[in-house]
Design an enzyme around this catalytic site. Structure first.
Site, mmCIF file in Angstrom:
data_model
loop_
_atom_site.group_PDB
_atom_site.id
_atom_site.type_symbol
_atom_site.label_atom_id
_atom_site.label_comp_id
_atom_site.label_asym_id
_atom_site.label_seq_id
_atom_site.Cartn_x
_atom_site.Cartn_y
_atom_site.Cartn_z
ATOM 1 N N TYR A 1 51.647 -46.456 112.311
ATOM 2 C CA TYR A 1 50.809 -45.271 112.119
ATOM 3 C C TYR A 1 49.803 -45.149 113.259
ATOM 4 O O TYR A 1 49.549 -44.073 113.775
ATOM 5 C CB TYR A 1 50.090 -45.426 110.777
ATOM 6 C CG TYR A 1 49.341 -44.219 110.283
ATOM 7 C CD1 TYR A 1 49.982 -43.001 110.079
ATOM 8 C CD2 TYR A 1 47.986 -44.305 109.967
ATOM 9 C CE1 TYR A 1 49.288 -41.906 109.597
ATOM 10 C CE2 TYR A 1 47.288 -43.219 109.483
ATOM 11 C CZ TYR A 1 47.942 -42.013 109.298
ATOM 12 O OH TYR A 1 47.260 -40.943 108.809
ATOM 13 N N LYS B 1 51.617 -38.055 116.557
ATOM 14 C CA LYS B 1 51.951 -38.906 117.713
ATOM 15 C C LYS B 1 52.027 -38.152 119.044
ATOM 16 O O LYS B 1 52.002 -38.775 120.098
ATOM 17 C CB LYS B 1 53.334 -39.554 117.479
ATOM 18 C CG LYS B 1 53.378 -40.528 116.331
ATOM 19 C CD LYS B 1 53.086 -41.933 116.819
ATOM 20 C CE LYS B 1 53.155 -42.943 115.721
ATOM 21 N NZ LYS B 1 51.844 -43.468 115.356
ATOM 22 N N HIS C 1 37.882 -43.303 112.466
ATOM 23 C CA HIS C 1 38.570 -42.998 111.219
ATOM 24 C C HIS C 1 39.580 -44.104 110.915
ATOM 25 O O HIS C 1 40.397 -44.436 111.757
ATOM 26 C CB HIS C 1 39.305 -41.666 111.377
ATOM 27 C CG HIS C 1 39.701 -41.081 110.071
ATOM 28 N ND1 HIS C 1 40.767 -41.557 109.352
ATOM 29 C CD2 HIS C 1 39.174 -40.080 109.339
ATOM 30 C CE1 HIS C 1 40.864 -40.861 108.238
ATOM 31 N NE2 HIS C 1 39.925 -39.962 108.196
ATOM 32 N N TYR D 1 47.354 -37.347 102.045
ATOM 33 C CA TYR D 1 48.714 -36.827 101.959
ATOM 34 C C TYR D 1 49.008 -36.614 100.474
ATOM 35 O O TYR D 1 49.077 -37.591 99.716
ATOM 36 C CB TYR D 1 49.711 -37.826 102.543
ATOM 37 C CG TYR D 1 49.481 -38.148 104.009
ATOM 38 C CD1 TYR D 1 49.812 -37.240 105.003
ATOM 39 C CD2 TYR D 1 48.942 -39.376 104.404
ATOM 40 C CE1 TYR D 1 49.606 -37.528 106.351
ATOM 41 C CE2 TYR D 1 48.738 -39.675 105.747
ATOM 42 C CZ TYR D 1 49.071 -38.753 106.716
ATOM 43 O OH TYR D 1 48.871 -39.048 108.042
ATOM 44 N N PRO E 1 54.578 -33.110 113.758
ATOM 45 C CA PRO E 1 53.194 -33.584 113.624
ATOM 46 C C PRO E 1 52.974 -34.459 112.394
ATOM 47 O O PRO E 1 51.837 -34.823 112.099
ATOM 48 C CB PRO E 1 52.370 -32.300 113.548
ATOM 49 C CG PRO E 1 53.305 -31.239 113.140
ATOM 50 C CD PRO E 1 54.685 -31.655 113.539
HETATM 51 P P1 FAD Z 1 50.878 -29.020 125.799
HETATM 52 O O1 FAD Z 1 49.602 -29.412 125.174
HETATM 53 O O2 FAD Z 1 51.751 -28.057 125.067
HETATM 54 O O3 FAD Z 1 50.541 -28.443 127.235
HETATM 55 C C1 FAD Z 1 51.517 -27.793 128.025
HETATM 56 C C2 FAD Z 1 50.834 -26.740 128.875
HETATM 57 O O4 FAD Z 1 51.806 -26.145 129.732
HETATM 58 C C3 FAD Z 1 50.243 -25.622 128.044
HETATM 59 O O5 FAD Z 1 48.892 -25.455 128.369
HETATM 60 C C4 FAD Z 1 51.091 -24.414 128.381
HETATM 61 O O6 FAD Z 1 50.349 -23.203 128.341
HETATM 62 C C5 FAD Z 1 51.572 -24.747 129.786
HETATM 63 N N1 FAD Z 1 52.829 -24.086 130.181
HETATM 64 C C6 FAD Z 1 53.925 -23.878 129.412
HETATM 65 N N2 FAD Z 1 54.889 -23.272 130.128
HETATM 66 C C7 FAD Z 1 54.390 -23.130 131.374
HETATM 67 C C8 FAD Z 1 54.931 -22.562 132.581
HETATM 68 N N3 FAD Z 1 56.169 -22.037 132.624
HETATM 69 N N4 FAD Z 1 54.151 -22.543 133.700
HETATM 70 C C9 FAD Z 1 52.879 -23.082 133.654
HETATM 71 N N5 FAD Z 1 52.334 -23.613 132.540
HETATM 72 C C10 FAD Z 1 53.089 -23.636 131.427
HETATM 73 N N6 FAD Z 1 49.464 -34.908 118.285
HETATM 74 C C11 FAD Z 1 48.750 -36.036 118.041
HETATM 75 O O7 FAD Z 1 48.911 -37.010 118.793
HETATM 76 N N7 FAD Z 1 47.860 -36.132 116.999
HETATM 77 C C12 FAD Z 1 47.645 -35.081 116.145
HETATM 78 O O8 FAD Z 1 46.798 -35.161 115.242
HETATM 79 C C13 FAD Z 1 48.416 -33.882 116.343
HETATM 80 N N8 FAD Z 1 48.250 -32.795 115.544
HETATM 81 C C14 FAD Z 1 48.909 -31.624 115.843
HETATM 82 C C15 FAD Z 1 48.705 -30.513 115.041
HETATM 83 C C16 FAD Z 1 49.357 -29.311 115.313
HETATM 84 C C17 FAD Z 1 49.144 -28.116 114.403
HETATM 85 C C18 FAD Z 1 50.211 -29.226 116.450
HETATM 86 C C19 FAD Z 1 50.921 -27.916 116.780
HETATM 87 C C20 FAD Z 1 50.423 -30.328 117.252
HETATM 88 C C21 FAD Z 1 49.780 -31.532 116.963
HETATM 89 N N9 FAD Z 1 49.964 -32.660 117.761
HETATM 90 C C22 FAD Z 1 49.308 -33.824 117.474
HETATM 91 C C23 FAD Z 1 50.841 -32.591 118.944
HETATM 92 C C24 FAD Z 1 50.065 -32.372 120.243
HETATM 93 O O9 FAD Z 1 49.233 -31.245 120.135
HETATM 94 C C25 FAD Z 1 51.044 -32.198 121.406
HETATM 95 O O10 FAD Z 1 51.963 -33.252 121.375
HETATM 96 C C26 FAD Z 1 50.316 -32.176 122.767
HETATM 97 O O11 FAD Z 1 49.649 -30.953 122.947
HETATM 98 C C27 FAD Z 1 51.298 -32.392 123.924
HETATM 99 O O12 FAD Z 1 50.623 -32.316 125.140
HETATM 100 P P2 FAD Z 1 51.372 -31.791 126.442
HETATM 101 O O13 FAD Z 1 50.386 -31.824 127.544
HETATM 102 O O14 FAD Z 1 52.654 -32.490 126.611
HETATM 103 O O15 FAD Z 1 51.794 -30.280 126.103
#
Ligand code: FAD
Length: 393
Positions: free
Chosen positions: A390, A299, A83, A203, A295
């Site tokens: 971006y 990032k 994309h 957008y 979001p």
């Molecule tokens: P998470 O994916 O939140 O994983 C954390 C994990 O820890 C979860 O599975 C949770 O269940 C678990 N957990 C929490 N507390 C505990 C506990 N006490 N004990 C054990 N396990 C626990 N980012 C992009 O880069 N590009 C995009 O296009 C984009 N679009 C998005 C759209 C939406 C609607 C949203 C909400 C977010 C978007 N993001 C995007 C952001 C991205 O989804 C997050 O930044 C990403 O999931 C972060 O990854 P992580 O592993 O740090 O955390």
């Protein structure tokens, strides 16, 4: 400071305990297993839940490089879609930016986060990693490397990686401050069972508020609608969603959107925070646990993957050689990148949103927004700057 090889509790403990099976925890776990390092992941949700939780979709070129470099890209190579264009639509028309021809000439790969999580879980288990699903961490003692589960059980580890996202507990175990900004803006995040309506990310800026369009797969599209804070998603039935999306996307001028059932609707508040520091004792934060980013610029998942790679290298060095140089510098390596991404995301928020109404302040803000868009439309230098930020982190 060199780490003492061996455990503090006088029993066999995993080298690394990882809280959370999101992109950060799973990439970290896979990279450690590739180095032959034993690690355990605790995830409070079920495997089915995390493999179906739709969130991100846009992977930056550097994220794809990380996944490819470590043999984790088979799924996205098979099903991810390239994309390279985003577009802005407003009262004065629309313009496109083909960012493959701007800045560093890089592109996004669209691959839904839940597919990536599913791939990473499968690979981690193939690499003999251990995941305890349905296991919630209640507290972490960063100095001792002790993790207390919500059933009261206490486990030791030489190092703990806090990858438990924005709602996790690991951040609280790092003394310091959380620098937070509530941008005062909310989006209704929607997933529609409908093919994308256009080839680009769109957008749309409208007096009723922002609307966004982002492809996910050939049959599913993510849409966003700016809504008042504390909106109940249930007040947005399908018909209302499509009427408002068509209005803000100016379907009368550019054609109607491809419609289908709305299969997910949730509120996403534009809030951001950065925890400083992101390490303490034996505990290291990565991904949303360290920094939540709105979001608006897609990032979060990309930052999570980059931090996981940096942390994996640092932990491997400490565990294999006892040299903690990289671990000691983990925060200093990650925080500048986090703040740069926050800065761009903040810039995007101001580009996409402006207050409505006739107050002097609202008209002033909307005029600034128009000027910013005009500059982005006309200035090649501005477009290069945009593309670099971006697509990059
Ligand atoms: P998470 O994916 O939140 O994983 C954390 C994990 O820890 C979860 O599975 C949770 O269940 C678990 N957990 C929490 N507390 C505990 C506990 N006490 N004990 C054990 N396990 C626990 N980012 C992009 O880069 N590009 C995009 O296009 C984009 N679009 C998005 C759209 C939406 C609607 C949203 C909400 C977010 C978007 N993001 C995007 C952001 C991205 O989804 C997050 O930044 C990403 O999931 C972060 O990854 P992580 O592993 O740090 O955390």
């Amino acid at each position: 400071m060199g780490w003492v090889l061996g455990d503090s509790l006088g029993e066999t403990v995993p080298s690394v305990f990882i809280s959370g099976a999101g992109p950060a925890g799973l990439v970290l776990g896979n990279l450690l297993r590739a180095e032959g390092i034993d690690c355990v992941i605790a995830e409070r949700r079920s495997r089915e839940h995390v493999e179906q939780r739709a969130r991100a979709g846009f992977l930056a070129a550097n994220s794809v490089r990380i996944l490819t470099r470590h043999g984790l890209a088979a799924g996205l190579e098979a099903a991810g879609r390239q994309h390279d264009t985003c577009a802005f639509r407003g009262e004065h028309g629309q313009f496109e930016l083909k960012y493959s021809q701007l800045g560093r000439g890089e592109i996004h790969t669209v691959y839904p986060q839940q597919f990536l999580v599913r791939d990473l879980i499968g690979e981690f288990l193939d690499r003999d990693g251990e995941i305890r699903f349905g296991t919630s961490i209640a507290a972490i003692d960063a100095q001792q490397g002790e993790v207390t589960l919500d059933n009261g059980e206490t486990l030791g580890a030489r190092f703990v990686a806090g990858c438990d996202g924005r709602h996790g507990v690991s951040r609280q175990a790092v003394p310091g401050r959380t620098y937070r900004r509530d941008h005062g803006i909310s989006w209704l995040a929607l997933l529609a069972e409908a093919p994308p309506s256009m080839a680009s990310v769109m957008y749309a800026i409208h007096p009723n508020g922002f609307a966004g369009h982002m492809a996910r797969t050939a049959t599913v599209t993510r849409y966003y609608l700016q809504v008042p804070k504390n909106t109940d998603p249930a007040t947005w039935p399908d018909d209302r969603v499509w009427d408002e999306l068509n209005l803000r996307m100016r379907a009368d001028r550019y054609g109607a959107l491809n419609q289908g059932p709305i299969i997910e609707r949730r509120i996403v508040d534009m809030t951001s925070f950065v925890r400083e520091p992101i390490q303490h004792g034996r505990l290291f934060l990565a991904g949303d646990a360290a920094s939540l980013i709105s979001p608006s610029a897609a990032k979060g998942a990309n930052l999570a993957l980059m931090a996981a790679e940096v942390l994996a290298k640092a932990l491997s060095q400490a565990i294999k050689t006892g040299d903690s140089t990289l671990l000691d510098g983990y925060g200093a390596e990650c925080l500048p990148r986090i703040w740069r991404a926050q800065e761009f995301s903040h810039w995007m928020i101001n580009l996409l949103h402006a207050p409505s109404g006739d107050s002097e302040e609202a008209v002033f803000a909307r005029s600034l927004q128009r000027a910013r868009l005009a500059s982005l439309q006309c200035s090649r230098a501005h477009q290069d700057f945009f593309a670099e930020n971006y697509i990059g982190v």
